[in-house]
Design an enzyme around this catalytic site. Structure first.
Site, short mmCIF file in Angstrom:
data_model
loop_
_atom_site.label_atom_id
_atom_site.label_comp_id
_atom_site.label_asym_id
_atom_site.label_seq_id
_atom_site.Cartn_x
_atom_site.Cartn_y
_atom_site.Cartn_z
N ALA A 8 0.82 -1.22 0.00
CA ALA A 8 0.00 0.00 0.00
C ALA A 8 0.85 1.26 0.00
CB ALA A 8 -0.93 -0.01 1.21
N PHE A 9 2.04 1.17 0.58
CA PHE A 9 2.92 2.34 0.63
C PHE A 9 3.30 2.81 -0.77
CE2 PHE A 9 6.97 4.55 1.46
CZ PHE A 9 6.60 5.35 2.53
N HIS B 58 4.11 -1.24 11.70
CA HIS B 58 4.19 -0.16 10.72
C HIS B 58 2.82 0.31 10.27
CE1 HIS B 58 8.33 -1.03 10.66
NE2 HIS B 58 8.32 -2.00 9.78
N ARG C 85 -15.16 -7.31 4.34
CA ARG C 85 -15.37 -6.15 3.45
C ARG C 85 -15.08 -6.46 1.99
NH1 ARG C 85 -14.86 -4.88 8.48
NH2 ARG C 85 -15.74 -2.96 9.31
N1 INI Z 1 1.72 -3.25 2.95
C1 INI Z 1 0.37 -3.45 2.84
O1 INI Z 1 -0.20 -3.15 1.78
N2 INI Z 1 -0.33 -3.95 3.88
C2 INI Z 1 0.26 -4.28 5.06
O2 INI Z 1 -0.46 -4.77 5.99
C3 INI Z 1 1.65 -4.10 5.19
N3 INI Z 1 2.34 -4.51 6.39
O3 INI Z 1 1.76 -5.27 7.18
O4 INI Z 1 3.49 -4.14 6.63
C4 INI Z 1 2.38 -3.57 4.10
N4 INI Z 1 3.71 -3.35 4.18
C5 INI Z 1 4.54 -3.12 3.00
C6 INI Z 1 4.57 -1.66 2.58
O5 INI Z 1 3.36 -1.28 1.98
C7 INI Z 1 5.68 -1.43 1.56
O6 INI Z 1 5.46 -2.23 0.43
C8 INI Z 1 7.07 -1.70 2.11
O7 INI Z 1 7.28 -1.01 3.32
C9 INI Z 1 8.16 -1.25 1.09
O8 INI Z 1 8.08 0.16 0.85
#
Ligand code: INI
Length: 161
Positions: free
Chosen positions: A59-60, A91, A130
């Site tokens: 998601a990041f 995180h 959901r």
């Molecule tokens: N990314 C998600 O989409 N959902 C999550 O729950 C999650 N957790 O649990 O850490 C998650 N982490 C990865 C993040 O989105 C990045 O891809 C990563 O930090 C690299 O930038």
């Protein structure tokens, strides 16, 4: 100036080009989210050729790809799909918060609707609820939001070039 009602369910999607950015993280959730989005778009007349799907690791990473697509001129709306589950990570607040902030920034800086179809839940079960369970389908809702925003923006007065 008149009143501009968001047309919701009634939007005709024919000719509307939609990009969908979807996270691979938690694929048991994001896969069904994508299916629901595709299904809802198709039901409202968006043809497959007008749907572009881009996968990102998590998601990041959604905001950057959403902003690139929104600014490309190749789509009328961007739907972003992801699942951030609190139980999985300390995180959570950073990932969920930055995804929300970045997607809003992508929308405001480009003027193209960017839909926040990211589930942020405490548990995996809440996320499953959901994507077609007891709490509806957020992928379908995200598709409708995109079409509604495209239709609404087409009716609003816009800044002259
Ligand atoms: N990314 C998600 O989409 N959902 C999550 O729950 C999650 N957790 O649990 O850490 C998650 N982490 C990865 C993040 O989105 C990045 O891809 C990563 O930090 C690299 O930038």
């Amino acid at each position: 100036m008149g009143e501009y009602a968001a047309p919701g369910e009634a939007v005709d999607g024919a000719g509307i080009r939609v990009a969908v950015v979807v996270s691979r993280f938690n694929p048991d959730i994001t896969g069904p989210l994508l299916e629901g989005t595709r299904r809802a778009l198709a039901v409202r007349g968006v043809v497959d050729d007008d749907v572009t799907v881009a996968w990102v690791p998590g998601a990041f990473e959604l905001p950057l790809v959403a902003k690139v697509l929104a600014g490309s001129g190749a789509c009328d709306a961007v739907v972003c799909l992801g699942a951030v589950i609190r139980g999985d990570t300390p995180h959570f607040d950073y990932v969920a918060g930055e995804a929300a902030r970045g997607l809003q920034e992508a929308a405001l800086s480009t003027g193209v609707p960017v839909v926040f179809g990211v589930l942020t839940t405490d548990t995996r079960q809440q996320a499953l609820d959901r994507v077609g369970g007891s709490e509806g389908h957020k992928g379908e809702e995200a598709a409708l939001t995109a079409l509604e925003m495209v239709a609404l923006l087409r009716h609003l007065p816009r800044q002259r070039d």
